[in-house]
Design a protein around this motif. Sequence first.
Motif, PDB file in Angstrom:
ATOM      1  N   VAL A 599       0.829  -1.208   0.000  1.00  0.00           N
ATOM      2  CA  VAL A 599       0.000   0.000   0.000  1.00  0.00           C
ATOM      3  C   VAL A 599       0.866   1.262   0.000  1.00  0.00           C
ATOM      4  O   VAL A 599       0.666   2.166  -0.809  1.00  0.00           O
ATOM      5  N   ALA A 600       1.810   1.340   0.917  1.00  0.00           N
ATOM      6  CA  ALA A 600       2.699   2.514   0.960  1.00  0.00           C
ATOM      7  C   ALA A 600       3.477   2.649  -0.340  1.00  0.00           C
ATOM      8  O   ALA A 600       3.745   3.759  -0.810  1.00  0.00           O
ATOM      9  N   GLY A 601       3.849   1.508  -0.933  1.00  0.00           N
ATOM     10  CA  GLY A 601       4.568   1.540  -2.200  1.00  0.00           C
ATOM     11  C   GLY A 601       3.734   2.150  -3.307  1.00  0.00           C
ATOM     12  O   GLY A 601       4.227   2.935  -4.126  1.00  0.00           O
ATOM     13  N   LYS A 602       2.430   1.794  -3.356  1.00  0.00           N
ATOM     14  CA  LYS A 602       1.545   2.366  -4.380  1.00  0.00           C
ATOM     15  C   LYS A 602       1.346   3.862  -4.150  1.00  0.00           C
ATOM     16  O   LYS A 602       1.312   4.648  -5.107  1.00  0.00           O
ATOM     17  N   ILE A 603       1.195   4.258  -2.871  1.00  0.00           N
ATOM     18  CA  ILE A 603       1.026   5.687  -2.577  1.00  0.00           C
ATOM     19  C   ILE A 603       2.288   6.466  -2.957  1.00  0.00           C
ATOM     20  O   ILE A 603       2.217   7.559  -3.530  1.00  0.00           O
ATOM     21  N   LEU A 604       3.460   5.888  -2.648  1.00  0.00           N
ATOM     22  CA  LEU A 604       4.724   6.548  -3.016  1.00  0.00           C
ATOM     23  C   LEU A 604       4.844   6.664  -4.527  1.00  0.00           C
ATOM     24  O   LEU A 604       5.269   7.694  -5.055  1.00  0.00           O
ATOM     25  N   TRP A 605       4.433   5.626  -5.223  1.00  0.00           N
ATOM     26  CA  TRP A 605       4.475   5.641  -6.699  1.00  0.00           C
ATOM     27  C   TRP A 605       3.605   6.744  -7.269  1.00  0.00           C
ATOM     28  O   TRP A 605       4.008   7.513  -8.130  1.00  0.00           O
ATOM     29  N   VAL A 606       2.363   6.860  -6.751  1.00  0.00           N
ATOM     30  CA  VAL A 606       1.457   7.866  -7.297  1.00  0.00           C
ATOM     31  C   VAL A 606       1.908   9.277  -6.897  1.00  0.00           C
ATOM     32  O   VAL A 606       1.691  10.237  -7.630  1.00  0.00           O
ATOM     33  N   ARG A 607       2.542   9.374  -5.753  1.00  0.00           N
ATOM     34  CA  ARG A 607       3.071  10.692  -5.356  1.00  0.00           C
ATOM     35  C   ARG A 607       4.209  11.138  -6.265  1.00  0.00           C
ATOM     36  O   ARG A 607       4.360  12.328  -6.567  1.00  0.00           O
ATOM     37  N   GLN A 608       5.032  10.191  -6.672  1.00  0.00           N
ATOM     38  CA  GLN A 608       6.120  10.521  -7.599  1.00  0.00           C
ATOM     39  C   GLN A 608       5.558  11.024  -8.932  1.00  0.00           C
ATOM     40  O   GLN A 608       6.088  11.962  -9.527  1.00  0.00           O
ATOM     41  N   LEU A 609       4.488  10.381  -9.383  1.00  0.00           N
ATOM     42  CA  LEU A 609       3.837  10.857 -10.610  1.00  0.00           C
ATOM     43  C   LEU A 609       3.270  12.263 -10.413  1.00  0.00           C
ATOM     44  O   LEU A 609       3.389  13.122 -11.291  1.00  0.00           O
ATOM     45  N   PHE A 610       2.661  12.477  -9.217  1.00  0.00           N
ATOM     46  CA  PHE A 610       2.087  13.798  -8.933  1.00  0.00           C
ATOM     47  C   PHE A 610       3.181  14.864  -8.857  1.00  0.00           C
ATOM     48  O   PHE A 610       3.017  15.969  -9.373  1.00  0.00           O
ATOM     49  N   ARG A 611       4.299  14.536  -8.200  1.00  0.00           N
ATOM     50  CA  ARG A 611       5.399  15.496  -8.084  1.00  0.00           C
ATOM     51  C   ARG A 611       5.947  15.852  -9.461  1.00  0.00           C
ATOM     52  O   ARG A 611       6.332  16.997  -9.726  1.00  0.00           O
ATOM     53  N   ARG A 612       5.996  14.869 -10.332  1.00  0.00           N
ATOM     54  CA  ARG A 612       6.523  15.090 -11.676  1.00  0.00           C
ATOM     55  C   ARG A 612       5.709  16.141 -12.428  1.00  0.00           C
ATOM     56  O   ARG A 612       6.258  16.926 -13.201  1.00  0.00           O
ATOM     57  N   ILE A 613       4.406  16.169 -12.210  1.00  0.00           N
ATOM     58  CA  ILE A 613       3.568  17.139 -12.925  1.00  0.00           C
ATOM     59  C   ILE A 613       3.317  18.400 -12.108  1.00  0.00           C
ATOM     60  O   ILE A 613       2.947  19.440 -12.660  1.00  0.00           O
ATOM     61  N   ASN A 614       3.526  18.320 -10.782  1.00  0.00           N
ATOM     62  CA  ASN A 614       3.201  19.471  -9.924  1.00  0.00           C
ATOM     63  C   ASN A 614       4.320  20.509  -9.884  1.00  0.00           C
ATOM     64  O   ASN A 614       4.046  21.713  -9.875  1.00  0.00           O
ATOM     65  N   GLU A 615       5.593  20.078  -9.851  1.00  0.00           N
ATOM     66  CA  GLU A 615       6.711  21.035  -9.768  1.00  0.00           C
ATOM     67  C   GLU A 615       6.713  22.020 -10.937  1.00  0.00           C
ATOM     68  O   GLU A 615       6.836  23.227 -10.735  1.00  0.00           O
ATOM     69  N   PRO A 616       6.559  21.551 -12.178  1.00  0.00           N
ATOM     70  CA  PRO A 616       6.549  22.512 -13.296  1.00  0.00           C
ATOM     71  C   PRO A 616       5.384  23.496 -13.222  1.00  0.00           C
ATOM     72  O   PRO A 616       5.562  24.694 -13.449  1.00  0.00           O
TER      73      PRO A 616
END
Length: 729
Positions: A599-616
């Motif tokens: 579960v934590a792994g999936k949340i970390l994965w989706v957060r990485q995707l979110f960070r990738r689009i949120n920083e720009p």
Amino acid sequence: QYKEAREYRRRKLDASYKYILEVLSARLGLDLTTVEEMILDAPSLKAFESFFAKGGSKTLKIFYQEGEAPGIECGQTISGVVNGSQMMQLYVDDTPEKIVGLCLFFVRCRNDSPISAKTIHEDIFFGVLDATGGLLCGVKNMIRKIFLPAILTTNNWGALSQTKQVTKDKQNFVETINRYLSFLEGAAISIEGTVELKKMDDVNFLKLQSFKKVTAAANNLDMVCQLEEVLMIWYRQIEQVLIESKQVRKEADDSGPLTELEHWKCISAKFNFIIEQIKGPSCKAVINVLNVGHSKLLRMWQELDDRITEAANESKDNVKYLCTFEKVCQPLYSYDVVSMTHGISNLINTIRIIHRVSRYYNTSERITSLFIKVTNQMVTACRAYITDGGLSHVWKQEMSVVTGKIKDCMFLLKEYQKCFHETKQEISETPGEKAFEVSEMYIFGKSEAFCRRLEKIIEMITVIKTFCALSQSTIEGIDIMAVKFKNIYQSVEKKQYDILDPRKTEFVVDFVNFMAKTENLETQIQTFMRTCFGRVMSSQHALRLLQRFQNLRMPCLQEEAAYTISCILQHYIAELEATKKIFEIQKDNPPLVRNMPPVAGKILWVRQLFRRINEPIDYFHKKSNILSSPEGKAAVQLYNRIAFVLVEFEVVYHNAWMNEISQLRFPLEDTILVCHPKTGKFLVNFDPKISEIVQETKCMIKLGLKVPEQAKKIVKIENNLKSNKLHLE
């Protein structure tokens, strides 16, 4: 008796005396024996004894010049020298009535102990004052060529070096010395400029004092003709002085207002000396004889007398008013631009008073000339202020410091011009007061040219400060640009001429070249920036690199930065689409980081995707206005849709895990031991689910997510559970 006294003096000449004599011998180019004999010609050596003794004199002065040959009292007979004739000699005890030779002096700084022959070369200093061209000239040359250069190169000022005012005090001290030098020069000019009416050796003026003798001379036609010739010689001398006083004088381009005062002092001294001679017995005797003889030349002479008297009155009146002006223009010579600014109004008002009250100095030409000299001195003071009295070159100072100084100077000169126009306006509005009919072009031409030069220097400093950021940047490859700029800057820095002198036209050429080279370098930096972004793989990386370029704060990169942001936005939109596809493909079974629970792994994965689009998108929002464009609005809409899905994914999995934790009590309620169905052996009944829940809880806490209290308690007893398990096994 005299010979014995001389020999007694000779026996006193020990090693300390010998050292002094050797120095004199070397400086005068005379052999040691000659110098010794000339010293022994003096009636005593008390001056030496006082100089060598404890608590004695700190100076020893010896004059070398032509004088009357010493008599028998010196203790020797000088062969070939007639009594009363002139010869070169050394004066030790007595100062000559008129110093026309060399003054050789020795100085000791301390006199708390007697001078030792072993350390005399360290304890005393030697100098020469050359008065062969006149005493004033000798003093002036010594100060200008020896003391002033020594002061300018001195860095150790003792306790003064510890104060904040050290630079200002040094400048004021140097300026005081310069003013004293100007005074000496003016005094020398005044003395040299005096005109002495020609003396007539064949006319005995002393015999023309009584009325009887004057009458007899007037009846003598030859005597009258002779005196008329004398009078005409004096007439031509005085006429020449008057003509010269009316001529346009040559002055230095940077002459200040005090030179005007010195000029009129010199003129006044010259005229007053002539008038003293006219009123003297010789001239009066000639006038009396010619008056009795009814000479026709007296009318011309009377007219000349009136003219010289008027000229003397004019110079005296001008000196009187300029002396009052001297007090208010002293700040111009202090190199303190700030205090100078406060005194501008008082200075211009004083000139206004001179213009209104003076009988002779109120002409347009003279008031204009005075204003020009004020401008000259202001510019000179500004140049000294910027360079710390010539001690600090512009390019050797901190850019912020020199910029502040330049702005102070520009404010001073603009305030000077503003105050002038305000005073001129007041005069025009005052009934009965004569208007300022002066040439503003001549008055402010130099200050305006100086201000234009300062503006160009500030422009260069701005460019230099901008490009200095290159050497501090860590962008790969930009160091090459930094080296190129350093070479451009050094080519300007090495120039030897005074860049603060508006007359130096070399600066104009160097300025144009500097700006052209920096503009070319700006183009290269823009090309370099575009090349850097051609190698960028992601919008995140591109924006971080863009931030580093923007941190340079170079105006030339603003347009390039705007273009780059536009390109990055297009790249970002493509990344949004790619992120959307990745999520759709991997959402059911995303790649997990090693050793991460499901579960934590999936949340970390989706957060990485979110960070990738949120920083720009966060950068676009804070650092530019591109999101207000049509392309930006489309990117925001796409971002919102994807971000909603990603956040929803995290919330769903987190909530599901929270619900699962509520079932944690069932594994913990199982029996500790169970019997193996086949072997019959007892086994430790430790549910693997407990380890997974502990790991999930720890990761959730690190991710900043909410964790039930029950799970936290399990984490706290984790070590006890593991130790019990191992103990039972």
